[in-house]
Design a protein around this motif. Structure first.
Motif, PDB file in Angstrom:
ATOM      1  N   GLU A  13       0.831  -1.202   0.000  1.00 20.20           N
ATOM      2  CA  GLU A  13       0.000   0.000   0.000  1.00 20.20           C
ATOM      3  C   GLU A  13       0.868   1.254   0.000  1.00 20.20           C
ATOM      4  N   GLU A  14       1.927   1.253   0.802  1.00 17.57           N
ATOM      5  CA  GLU A  14       2.837   2.402   0.875  1.00 17.57           C
ATOM      6  C   GLU A  14       3.584   2.595  -0.451  1.00 17.57           C
ATOM      7  N   GLN A  49       2.617   1.679  -3.385  1.00 19.92           N
ATOM      8  CA  GLN A  49       1.673   2.142  -4.402  1.00 19.92           C
ATOM      9  C   GLN A  49       1.501   3.652  -4.330  1.00 19.92           C
ATOM     10  N   LYS A  50       1.474   4.204  -3.121  1.00 23.82           N
ATOM     11  CA  LYS A  50       1.370   5.659  -2.954  1.00 23.82           C
ATOM     12  C   LYS A  50       2.592   6.342  -3.578  1.00 23.82           C
ATOM     13  N   GLU A  51       3.771   5.765  -3.359  1.00 23.53           N
ATOM     14  CA  GLU A  51       4.995   6.322  -3.927  1.00 23.53           C
ATOM     15  C   GLU A  51       4.957   6.279  -5.451  1.00 23.53           C
ATOM     16  N   ALA A  98       2.609   8.958  -6.689  1.00 18.72           N
ATOM     17  CA  ALA A  98       3.246  10.268  -6.529  1.00 18.72           C
ATOM     18  C   ALA A  98       4.298  10.492  -7.609  1.00 18.72           C
TER      19      ALA A  98
END
Length: 175
Positions: A85-86, A88-90, A93
């Motif tokens: 999940e983390e 994927q955020k990166e 971004a």
């Protein structure tokens, strides 16, 4: 020109990650291919992995040979659900920064976002900073070698935006 701008922006964005040494995770750490006790081939398709699940033993060092048979760039990433999940955020971004750096051009696709991986490594992939991920371009092969330390609920996944959500994820059981 547009692709050159995208590739340059991605290369610059990835420099800090590439400078970091590979780190150790609760479930293990990256290892040199020469230490592998077993080799497992994983096919990256649009949008699926083959095999759909993996099993390893605690203490085992596995060399994953990754073959992208799809038409899109794909990642092979080892981690927990929260780690994915983390990451994927990166990735989202990074995609947003590229859009801004390109002057707001329309039509950004995964191939443009991942264009920095072309030629990044002889094996056809681009390793991320933690050593638990490799990005593989269409038609390319790459490798990731990992020593599994302890049993933990982890997954292997593609975190290119939208791929995990479309089902490009599988369980990795550490016995």
């Amino acid at each position: 020109m547009y692709r050159l701008l995208i590739a340059s922006a991605l290369a610059l964005a990835s420099l800090p990650a590439l400078a970091e040494p590979a780190q150790r995770f609760p479930f293990g750490e990256p290892a040199p291919a020469a230490k592998a006790t077993r080799t497992v081939e994983v096919l990256l398709k649009d949008i699926a992995f083959e095999p759909k699940s993996l099993q390893v033993k605690a203490g085992e060092t596995v060399r994953f040979v990754l073959v992208n048979e799809g038409q899109l760039p794909h990642e092979f990433n080892l981690g927990t659900k929260a780690m994915h999940e983390e990451h994927q955020k990166e990735m989202v971004a990074m995609q947003g920064k590229l859009y801004s750096a390109a002057g707001g051009h329309q039509g950004m696709d995964h191939g443009q976002m991942a264009g920095h991986a072309q030629g990044a490594e002889q094996a056809g992939g681009h390793a991320h900073g933690g050593g638990n991920t490799v990005l593989v371009m269409p038609g390319q092969r790459a490798e990731l070698t990992w020593t599994f330390r302890t049993s933990a609920p982890i997954e292997f996944a593609c975190n290119v935006p939208g791929h995990y959500q479309a089902g490009m994820v599988g369980p990795l059981t550490i016995e």
